[in-house]
Motif scaffolding. Sequence first.
Motif, PDB file in Angstrom:
ATOM      1  N   VAL A  51      94.971  49.228  45.015  1.00 18.23           N
ATOM      2  CA  VAL A  51      94.876  47.938  44.234  1.00 18.23           C
ATOM      3  C   VAL A  51      93.769  48.018  43.126  1.00 18.23           C
ATOM      4  CG1 VAL A  51      94.380  45.548  44.529  1.00 18.23           C
ATOM      5  CG2 VAL A  51      95.827  46.723  46.292  1.00 18.23           C
ATOM      6  N   SER A  52      94.247  47.544  42.336  1.00 19.24           N
ATOM      7  CA  SER A  52      93.014  47.746  40.982  1.00 19.24           C
ATOM      8  C   SER A  52      91.972  46.746  41.134  1.00 19.24           C
ATOM      9  CB  SER A  52      93.726  47.768  39.591  1.00 19.24           C
ATOM     10  OG  SER A  52      94.213  46.412  39.305  1.00 19.24           O
ATOM     11  N   SER A  54      91.421  44.436  39.107  1.00 21.80           N
ATOM     12  CA  SER A  54      91.870  43.363  38.799  1.00 21.80           C
ATOM     13  C   SER A  54      92.785  42.690  39.982  1.00 21.80           C
ATOM     14  CB  SER A  54      92.510  43.032  37.606  1.00 21.80           C
ATOM     15  OG  SER A  54      93.651  44.063  37.641  1.00 21.80           O
ATOM     16  N   THR A  56      95.613  44.221  40.853  1.00 17.18           N
ATOM     17  CA  THR A  56      96.969  44.215  40.905  1.00 17.18           C
ATOM     18  C   THR A  56      97.584  45.795  41.267  1.00 17.18           C
ATOM     19  OG1 THR A  56      96.772  45.096  38.504  1.00 17.18           O
ATOM     20  CG2 THR A  56      96.778  42.566  39.045  1.00 17.18           C
ATOM     21  N   THR A  58     101.091  48.372  40.085  1.00 15.69           N
ATOM     22  CA  THR A  58     101.934  48.759  39.236  1.00 15.69           C
ATOM     23  C   THR A  58     103.295  49.145  40.278  1.00 15.69           C
ATOM     24  OG1 THR A  58     100.765  49.130  37.350  1.00 15.69           O
ATOM     25  CG2 THR A  58     102.854  49.917  37.449  1.00 15.69           C
ATOM     26  N   GLU A  64     103.702  45.283  36.686  1.00 17.02           N
ATOM     27  CA  GLU A  64     102.417  44.631  37.285  1.00 17.02           C
ATOM     28  C   GLU A  64     102.679  43.395  38.463  1.00 17.02           C
ATOM     29  OE1 GLU A  64      98.241  44.768  35.213  1.00 17.02           O
ATOM     30  OE2 GLU A  64      98.850  42.655  35.305  1.00 17.02           O
ATOM     31  N   VAL A  65     102.232  43.792  39.554  1.00 15.72           N
ATOM     32  CA  VAL A  65     102.183  42.529  40.479  1.00 15.72           C
ATOM     33  C   VAL A  65     100.643  42.361  40.954  1.00 15.72           C
ATOM     34  CG1 VAL A  65     103.204  42.054  42.750  1.00 15.72           C
ATOM     35  CG2 VAL A  65     104.312  43.541  41.424  1.00 15.72           C
ATOM     36  N   LYS A  66     100.359  40.910  41.019  1.00 16.41           N
ATOM     37  CA  LYS A  66      99.103  40.510  41.367  1.00 16.41           C
ATOM     38  C   LYS A  66      99.238  40.410  43.043  1.00 16.41           C
ATOM     39  CE  LYS A  66      95.015  38.500  40.995  1.00 16.41           C
ATOM     40  NZ  LYS A  66      93.806  39.121  40.690  1.00 16.41           N
ATOM     41  N   LYS A  78     106.293  38.618  47.619  1.00 18.09           N
ATOM     42  CA  LYS A  78     106.469  38.634  46.187  1.00 18.09           C
ATOM     43  C   LYS A  78     107.263  39.629  45.556  1.00 18.09           C
ATOM     44  CE  LYS A  78     102.626  37.070  44.311  1.00 18.09           C
ATOM     45  NZ  LYS A  78     101.158  36.961  43.478  1.00 18.09           N
TER      46      LYS A  78
END
Length: 264
Positions: A51-52, A54, A56, A58, A64-66, A78
């Motif tokens: 997880v980045s 931010s 998210t 990929t 990109e998925v939050k 999701k």
Amino acid sequence: MTKLIKWFVTVVLTIIAFNVNAADSDILLGPGDVLRISVFEQPDLSLEVRVSESGTITYPLIGEVKVGGETPAAAERKIASMLESGGFLKNPHVNIIVAQLQSQQVSVLGQINRPGRYPIEGLRTLADVLATAGGLAPDAGDFITLIRTQDGSTSRQVIDLPKMLRAGDLSENVNIAAGDIIYVEKYPKFYIYGEVQRASQYRLEQNMTVLQALSIGGGLSPRGTERDVKIKRRNVKGVIEVLSAKHDDIVQPDDVIYVRESLF
């Protein structure tokens, strides 16, 4: 804290740690967490991703998925919804395993058997975390300091662990949050020398009197006198003061008790 009390504390911490409600076991994903994602009967969509900052990731096909702030189950739903709404799969079954939990951690320091950083998975109390870190070390004191930063403000709470457990009042067995720092204090000491049987340094128990301290030191030597016991104590200015001690005076941390020789 005596050996018996320390044993009791360790046992109670372990028991409490295993009584965690399974409904509270879901974690919230965050930056640094490593996820293993797979889709039933779709091996090309299996991957391990971090997880980045931010929050998210990929993911193939959908980009990109939050996922930051979501539980793994919510993140599964999701991704499945995005795969289906994008026309890539029909009724996909997504599975997420948290391989590394880096975002939700607490630091446990001081007199603990396994100091370090530990993940907070779901709801965890102070006792849970102490048990996870191996319980109290032999030189642990009675007091535990909890340092917490919320909304840019740092607070400090001191918890008397043996008192809490003896009284059965778990109101101070607080829930631990990510980023908390737990520090287990080292037990305080006092020193005794002069005309006593066993001059040395000793563990200072709470509300210990001078008479109790003399007893721990083996009592007076044949030449010692109780009439002229002195305490050397550092005051708030850092200056050593010499005080005349009474039997019921309370010994303070780092006090030096001196028993004089009887003149008669």
